[in-house]
Design a protein around this motif. Sequence first.
Motif, mmCIF file in Angstrom:
data_model
loop_
_atom_site.group_PDB
_atom_site.id
_atom_site.type_symbol
_atom_site.label_atom_id
_atom_site.label_comp_id
_atom_site.label_asym_id
_atom_site.label_seq_id
_atom_site.Cartn_x
_atom_site.Cartn_y
_atom_site.Cartn_z
ATOM 1 N N ILE A 27 0.805 -1.229 0.000
ATOM 2 C CA ILE A 27 0.000 0.000 0.000
ATOM 3 C C ILE A 27 0.837 1.277 0.000
ATOM 4 O O ILE A 27 0.338 2.328 -0.371
ATOM 5 C CB ILE A 27 -1.068 0.023 1.127
ATOM 6 N N VAL A 30 0.764 3.102 -3.358
ATOM 7 C CA VAL A 30 -0.528 3.709 -3.701
ATOM 8 C C VAL A 30 -0.582 5.134 -3.139
ATOM 9 O O VAL A 30 -1.030 6.074 -3.803
ATOM 10 C CB VAL A 30 -1.714 2.875 -3.145
ATOM 11 N N ILE A 73 -7.753 0.128 -5.711
ATOM 12 C CA ILE A 73 -7.512 -0.712 -4.536
ATOM 13 C C ILE A 73 -8.635 -1.738 -4.352
ATOM 14 O O ILE A 73 -9.752 -1.535 -4.812
ATOM 15 C CB ILE A 73 -7.346 0.132 -3.250
ATOM 16 N N HIS A 77 -5.618 -4.594 -0.198
ATOM 17 C CA HIS A 77 -5.152 -3.277 0.258
ATOM 18 C C HIS A 77 -5.835 -2.892 1.563
ATOM 19 O O HIS A 77 -5.204 -2.372 2.478
ATOM 20 C CB HIS A 77 -5.426 -2.214 -0.806
#
Length: 124
Positions: A27, A30, A73, A77
Amino acid sequence: MNDINSREDVILLVNSFYKKVRKDTLIGPVFENRIKDDWEPHLQKMYGFWENILFGNNAYNGRPFPPHATLGIDVPHFERWITLFHETLDELFEGARADEAKKRAVLIGRVFLGKLEMMGRAGS
Ligand code: HEM
């Protein structure tokens, strides 16, 4: 160990959580991709978001879901997010607000995932 009792505690929680997030290989990217170099506005929002949840003080009055709709996501996630958030809470705090934060994160995660699922069905 103490419970989350002040804005200072919320700031410690959020800062410690994002330290973990940024190191996480699933994550972390992201966030880095979306937030680029300026974390300050995001952190400020997150302080307000959790303050509002734990103290009901209207420190946040935004719409939390929309930014998540375009991040690509999915379940893994959210699972990682929750794992890191709970880990951070367990390392720093103990008490009713710490428990509340854990529960609320799980509930919000479910709502976000439900919305993402509906959008996927409607959009593709
Ligand atoms: C239940 C879990 C989650 C909660 C409670 C949560 C909460 C929030 C909130 C309150 C914001 C600020 C929204 C705004 O007013 O602009 C935000 C933004 C953001 N969240 Fe989450 N989130 C969760 C899960 C996730 C996950 C799983 C990811 C990605 C792996 C993620 C990535 C982001 C990013 C990148 C932003 C910044 C978006 C932008 O400013 O463009 N979040 N989140």
